[in-house]
Design a protein around this motif. Structure first.
Motif, PDB file in Angstrom:
ATOM      1  N   ALA A  13       0.835  -1.201   0.000  1.00 57.23           N
ATOM      2  CA  ALA A  13       0.000   0.000   0.000  1.00 57.23           C
ATOM      3  C   ALA A  13       0.867   1.247   0.000  1.00 57.23           C
ATOM      4  O   ALA A  13       0.513   2.264  -0.601  1.00 57.23           O
ATOM      5  CB  ALA A  13      -0.914   0.000   1.226  1.00 57.23           C
TER       6      ALA A  13
ATOM      7  N   VAL B  67       3.700   1.800  -1.493  1.00 56.32           N
ATOM      8  CA  VAL B  67       4.171   2.114  -2.844  1.00 56.32           C
ATOM      9  C   VAL B  67       3.044   2.734  -3.657  1.00 56.32           C
ATOM     10  O   VAL B  67       3.239   3.670  -4.424  1.00 56.32           O
ATOM     11  CB  VAL B  67       4.695   0.838  -3.535  1.00 56.32           C
ATOM     12  CG1 VAL B  67       4.968   1.077  -4.998  1.00 56.32           C
ATOM     13  CG2 VAL B  67       5.940   0.348  -2.840  1.00 56.32           C
ATOM     14  N   ARG B  68       1.824   2.210  -3.432  1.00 57.19           N
ATOM     15  CA  ARG B  68       0.671   2.694  -4.184  1.00 57.19           C
ATOM     16  C   ARG B  68       0.424   4.171  -3.917  1.00 57.19           C
ATOM     17  O   ARG B  68       0.011   4.917  -4.795  1.00 57.19           O
ATOM     18  CB  ARG B  68      -0.567   1.891  -3.795  1.00 57.19           C
ATOM     19  CG  ARG B  68      -1.663   1.882  -4.828  1.00 57.19           C
ATOM     20  CD  ARG B  68      -2.448   0.595  -4.833  1.00 57.19           C
ATOM     21  NE  ARG B  68      -3.073   0.267  -3.570  1.00 57.19           N
ATOM     22  CZ  ARG B  68      -2.844  -0.856  -2.889  1.00 57.19           C
ATOM     23  NH1 ARG B  68      -1.990  -1.732  -3.357  1.00 57.19           N
ATOM     24  NH2 ARG B  68      -3.460  -1.076  -1.748  1.00 57.19           N
ATOM     25  N   VAL B  69       0.685   4.625  -2.686  1.00 60.91           N
ATOM     26  CA  VAL B  69       0.316   6.003  -2.346  1.00 60.91           C
ATOM     27  C   VAL B  69       1.439   7.017  -2.517  1.00 60.91           C
ATOM     28  O   VAL B  69       1.174   8.215  -2.536  1.00 60.91           O
ATOM     29  CB  VAL B  69      -0.221   6.104  -0.904  1.00 60.91           C
ATOM     30  CG1 VAL B  69      -1.476   5.277  -0.739  1.00 60.91           C
ATOM     31  CG2 VAL B  69       0.834   5.719   0.103  1.00 60.91           C
ATOM     32  N   CYS B  70       2.695   6.568  -2.631  1.00 66.12           N
ATOM     33  CA  CYS B  70       3.790   7.533  -2.643  1.00 66.12           C
ATOM     34  C   CYS B  70       3.703   8.432  -3.864  1.00 66.12           C
ATOM     35  O   CYS B  70       3.700   7.938  -4.993  1.00 66.12           O
ATOM     36  CB  CYS B  70       5.138   6.814  -2.629  1.00 66.12           C
ATOM     37  SG  CYS B  70       6.522   7.960  -2.673  1.00 66.12           S
ATOM     38  N   PRO B  71       3.643   9.770  -3.691  1.00 66.05           N
ATOM     39  CA  PRO B  71       3.456  10.655  -4.846  1.00 66.05           C
ATOM     40  C   PRO B  71       4.697  10.847  -5.692  1.00 66.05           C
ATOM     41  O   PRO B  71       4.611  11.423  -6.773  1.00 66.05           O
ATOM     42  CB  PRO B  71       3.023  11.982  -4.213  1.00 66.05           C
ATOM     43  CG  PRO B  71       3.590  11.947  -2.839  1.00 66.05           C
ATOM     44  CD  PRO B  71       3.624  10.524  -2.420  1.00 66.05           C
TER      45      PRO B  71
ATOM     46  N   PHE C  85       9.388   2.371  -3.546  1.00 60.38           N
ATOM     47  CA  PHE C  85       9.019   1.685  -4.787  1.00 60.38           C
ATOM     48  C   PHE C  85       9.360   0.218  -4.623  1.00 60.38           C
ATOM     49  O   PHE C  85      10.156  -0.162  -3.761  1.00 60.38           O
ATOM     50  CB  PHE C  85       9.779   2.282  -5.977  1.00 60.38           C
ATOM     51  CG  PHE C  85      11.279   2.241  -5.834  1.00 60.38           C
ATOM     52  CD1 PHE C  85      11.936   3.191  -5.072  1.00 60.38           C
ATOM     53  CD2 PHE C  85      12.022   1.243  -6.434  1.00 60.38           C
ATOM     54  CE1 PHE C  85      13.307   3.145  -4.909  1.00 60.38           C
ATOM     55  CE2 PHE C  85      13.406   1.197  -6.285  1.00 60.38           C
ATOM     56  CZ  PHE C  85      14.046   2.143  -5.516  1.00 60.38           C
TER      57      PHE C  85
ATOM     58  N   THR D   4       3.247  10.416 -10.406  1.00 59.14           N
ATOM     59  CA  THR D   4       2.908   9.036 -10.061  1.00 59.14           C
ATOM     60  C   THR D   4       1.401   8.882 -10.148  1.00 59.14           C
ATOM     61  O   THR D   4       0.676   9.258  -9.244  1.00 59.14           O
ATOM     62  CB  THR D   4       3.391   8.734  -8.622  1.00 59.14           C
ATOM     63  OG1 THR D   4       4.703   9.228  -8.481  1.00 59.14           O
ATOM     64  CG2 THR D   4       3.366   7.253  -8.349  1.00 59.14           C
TER      65      THR D   4
ATOM     66  N   ASN E 101      -0.615   6.474  -9.860  1.00 57.59           N
ATOM     67  CA  ASN E 101      -1.369   5.651  -8.926  1.00 57.59           C
ATOM     68  C   ASN E 101      -1.463   6.296  -7.551  1.00 57.59           C
ATOM     69  O   ASN E 101      -2.114   5.753  -6.668  1.00 57.59           O
ATOM     70  CB  ASN E 101      -0.753   4.253  -8.807  1.00 57.59           C
ATOM     71  CG  ASN E 101       0.732   4.331  -8.558  1.00 57.59           C
ATOM     72  OD1 ASN E 101       1.523   4.208  -9.483  1.00 57.59           O
ATOM     73  ND2 ASN E 101       1.142   4.535  -7.327  1.00 57.59           N
ATOM     74  N   SER E 102      -0.854   7.448  -7.371  1.00 57.32           N
ATOM     75  CA  SER E 102      -0.867   8.071  -6.052  1.00 57.32           C
ATOM     76  C   SER E 102      -1.963   9.111  -5.959  1.00 57.32           C
ATOM     77  O   SER E 102      -2.016  10.046  -6.751  1.00 57.32           O
ATOM     78  CB  SER E 102       0.470   8.738  -5.781  1.00 57.32           C
ATOM     79  OG  SER E 102       0.361   9.603  -4.675  1.00 57.32           O
TER      80      SER E 102
END
Lengths: 275, 390, 138
Positions: A137, A139-143, A148, B121, B123-124
């Protein structure tokens, strides 16, 4: 050609924005293009490789407090993890940074409530760390992709240079595995390991499965320091690896598997004594 | 038109000076925080988001509420809002600016902010949040400025502005949906993992923002020669009533799911907030204040006789705003972090420096709001009697 | 032609010129010698003269070491490749500022800082990467 002042200012403004934008775009284009080419880099020949690094932890092999301390401090010392303490010697829960630590069964596995289970298991500390999930989760949210998932070996890695310190990953991690540098850590590092960097204030950090050791053919520090049979580390995708064989033949549990994160740290239940 | 904000009475300048002083003290303490690190706040390893992110979340809602003026006027031809849509748009500009400032003061490495643009990114959710917030700021600046300058000249605005006005409607919904998605998609935190999160956010936005607008409109009538209008304020009051009902109802739904299912993970955060957990009761008085204010204000708004009384309406709006500020600007965030992911109760309370920085950002927001409102009201005062054609 | 608010404008102009030329008159009299980075560290002196080559040529390093370090970082942290094959020498190097560059150039104060100070550049590498300890030579 006659033009009034407003038109002139508008044209001047737009041209300067376009001009600056074009220079900026070409400059960034340069940086992106000038990465290293594949024939300029190589892995160390002694590096350990895997498709999916995973860990099996057998808590029954950790018998004394010293076993735990050796394992935890092996990690924290070589990675320059700071040690924040309150004046009375207790852990400063506010600023504390930990990559691997002890937690009771009810904290490590809060959704596996079992009030009548063996007292020994209830009190026994479990070693918890980043699970290097298959579906992380964080990795999914890191802007910025500062955290990674490495394509080649599945390790969830941290790029301290890119982290902007937004702490979204800390909110997303279901395991509380991540720590933030709320202040400069350097004064609180007991003994510096000169071969590994420290971090600076304002970035998030966590266990990296010792990528710097794997790259030179060594196992993660905690695995090496753990008592014999306490921690196993290997390639889950390799049918012949020790971790794969243990997981296929013995009963193991993972933390919060119902969340779909696919953690790669497995806890052996029953231990070798109850085999 | 900017020069209209630079002339004003002694009271106007005294107000700006007061806000300026608050802003400067906020900046002073921010520099301290920049030097020391975020450890100057009450944040910890377990509660890693607090007052700053809470304020950001609350203010995104206030910003989105401009759409509650745009929709009736531009989509449903409710001509009565013609003179006050600008107040909503300028409030949105001020609110979004505060949001951006709160994000900035919350970041550990603010100098690296461009990394979000250099390494997009998709997906973010946070990447998308930064994109839609910047876009919304741009839209409101553009629409507000163009329509107000056209009003000043006594002409209808250029036709191309209609595109941006219509765009602002789904965009306003999107900024708050995306902000809700920051919370609603995180697998471990059951307090936030709810499908109605975005709906709750929108409902509280459409109640909180217009209620602030009502208060501002009443202030404007008192302090200037521009009267937003009794009927306009009443319409806003009706909008607030419906939105607040939806908000309270949706909160009730959350309570039902948590407690009827009896799942510990869902209940524990509610317990911490409203009755205390493991002996920790820090937030209990605040949360009950929020709930009582919410119920009281909703009751007052729903009864027409009370709503039509502007003094009582103002009182209800103040209670409502405070209630939502506590709920969304504080309780919602802390509740997601307590208990932590290992089921331990580790609490949070803002520090003095954190609170002063927060106050400073609010002061900057109100500075922008006062300045923009001064311009808008001067234009309205000067064009009194002139019909507006948008 | 009448200059309205002339007094305020002139005062403003004077203040602006004072600010804009500040860097120049503030540094009058300060001697700014050409930077001379020293290469006489024990590690370098250990090597025979003909082997004293850096990872890349001096000209390349002077202009591109920043970019090179950035690329090394991405390669090590993000791709997991730690060996750099130099185009100048063909040898393999460990891509590490702390452990490779500073192994030879252990005198950060007389090497790195020489040019950085002259250019008033403050790279933040050393916030995290541990600089080698240097004795204070009196």
């Amino acid at each position: 050609m006659s033009m009034d002042r407003r038109q002139f200012l508008k044209i001047a403004g737009i041209s300067s924005i376009l001009g600056l934008g074009a220079t900026a775009a070409s400059a960034t284009h340069n940086i992106w293009v000038k990465g290293l080419s594949p024939d300029e880099v190589a892995k160390n020949p002694e590096a350990l490789n895997a498709q999916h690094w995973a860990m099996v932890v057998d808590m029954s092999q950790f018998k004394t407090d010293e076993d735990f301390q050796k394992t935890i401090s092996a990690c924290h010392s070589i990675h320059n993890v700071p040690d924040f303490k309150n004046p009375d010697g207790s852990v400063d829960l506010k600023d504390e940074i930990k990559w691997i630590w002890k937690a009771k069964y009810e904290n490590a596995f809060p959704d596996q409530d079992n009030p009548y289970m063996e007292e020994k298991l209830k009190e026994m500390p479990f070693l918890v760390l980043c699970n290097h999930c298959e579906n992380p989760a964080c990795v999914r949210v890191c802007p910025t992709q500062a955290t990674f998932k490495r394509k080649n070996d599945g390790i969830v890695m941290m790029d301290m240079h890119r982290c902007i310190g937004c702490r979204f990953c800390m909110a997303a991690c279901p395991y509380g595995a991540r720590s933030f540098n709320y202040r400069d850590p350097r004064p609180f590092i007991k003994t510096e390991n000169k071969e590994y960097p420290t971090r600076t204030k304002g970035v998030v950090e966590k266990c990296t499965f010792c990528t710097e050791r794997l790259a030179v053919g060594k196992l993660p520090a905690c695995v090496e320091a753990a008592p014999k049979g306490g921690m196993f580390f290997g390639d889950l995708a390799d049918k012949n690896s020790e971790v794969r064989k243990i997981i296929e033949t013995r009963y193991t549990i993972r933390r919060k598997p119902e969340l779909g994160t696919g953690p790669s740290v497995y806890y052996l239940i029953g231990g070798t004594e109850h085999a | 038109m900017l020069e209209k904000g630079l002339v004003g009475s002694k009271k106007y300048w005294a107000w700006l000076a007061f806000l300026g002083a608050l802003a400067v003290s906020g900046v002073y303490y921010y520099l301290q925080q920049f030097n020391y690190g975020l450890g100057l706040t009450g944040l910890s390893r377990d509660v890693s988001w607090g007052l700053y992110i809470g304020q950001f979340t609350f203010l995104v809602g206030v910003a989105a509420s401009a759409v509650m003026l745009v929709i009736p006027y531009y989509l449903h031809d409710y001509k009565k809002f013609s003179k006050i849509v600008i107040l909503g748009e300028f409030l949105a500009i001020s609110a979004v600016t505060m949001c951006i400032l709160f994000i900035f003061v919350d970041m550990g490495q603010p100098m690296r902010i461009m990394n979000v643009v250099l390494h997009p990114t998709l997906n973010s959710v946070m990447f998308w949040d930064s994109m839609v917030l910047s876009g919304y700021l741009f839209i409101n600046l553009l629409v507000g400025w163009v329509t107000l300058s056209s009003d000043r000249k006594g002409v209808p605005p250029p036709k191309w502005i209609k595109f941006f006005i219509y765009l602002s409607v789904p965009w306003a919904v999107s900024i708050h949906t995306v902000t809700a998605f920051l919370y609603a998609g995180l697998p471990g935190r059951h307090f936030w993992l709810s499908a109605v999160m975005a709906a709750r956010f929108l409902a509280s936005a459409f109640a909180g923002g217009p209620s602030l607008l009502i208060l501002l409109a009443l202030l404007v009538r008192k302090l200037t020669k521009f009267d937003p209008g009794k009927e306009q304020i009443q319409t806003l009051g009706t909008i607030v009533a419906y939105a607040m009902f939806a908000n309270v109802f949706l909160l009730g739904l959350e309570f039902f799911t948590a407690f009827y299912s009896n799942i510990p993970g869902h209940m524990e955060s509610f317990k911490y907030l409203y009755v205390g957990l493991d002996g920790h009761r820090e937030l209990v008085p605040l949360m009950w204040t929020s709930s009582i204010f919410a119920a009281a204000s909703l009751l007052m708004l729903v009864i027409p006789r009370i709503r039509k009384n502007e003094t009582l309406l103002a009182f209800a709006c103040i209670m409502l705003f405070i209630s939502l500020w506590i709920d969304k600007g504080f309780g919602l965030i802390i509740g997601g972090f307590v208990p932590n992911m290992l089921n331990q109760v580790r609490t949070y309370w803002p520090t003095r420096q954190e609170s002063i920085i927060t106050l400073g950002v609010w002061a900057i927001g109100f500075l922008i709001l006062s300045f923009l409102y001064k311009i808008a009201i001067t234009v309205r005062e000067e064009s009194e009697g002139v019909e507006i054609e948008h | 032609m009448k200059l309205y608010d002339g007094g305020k404008i002139l005062i403003g102009l004077v203040i602006f010129v004072a600010f804009a030329t500040f860097p120049f008159y503030y540094n009058i009299g300060k001697v700014n010698a050409k930077p001379e980075p020293k290469l006489d560290t024990p590690e370098i002196l250990k090597m025979p003269e003909q082997d004293r080559k850096c990872v890349e040529s001096k000209a390349f390093m002077r202009t591109e070491h920043m970019q090179l370090l950035n690329n090394w970082r991405d390669s090590v942290v993000r791709d997991g490749n730690r060996q750099y094959i130099s185009s100048a020498t063909g040898k393999h190097y460990n891509m590490s500022l702390q452990n490779e560059c500073m192994h030879c150039h252990a005198n950060k104060k007389k090497f790195c800082d020489e040019c950085h100070n002259y250019m008033a550049v403050k790279p933040y590498c050393w916030d995290c990467h541990i600089a080698p300890k240097e004795e204070e030579k009196s």
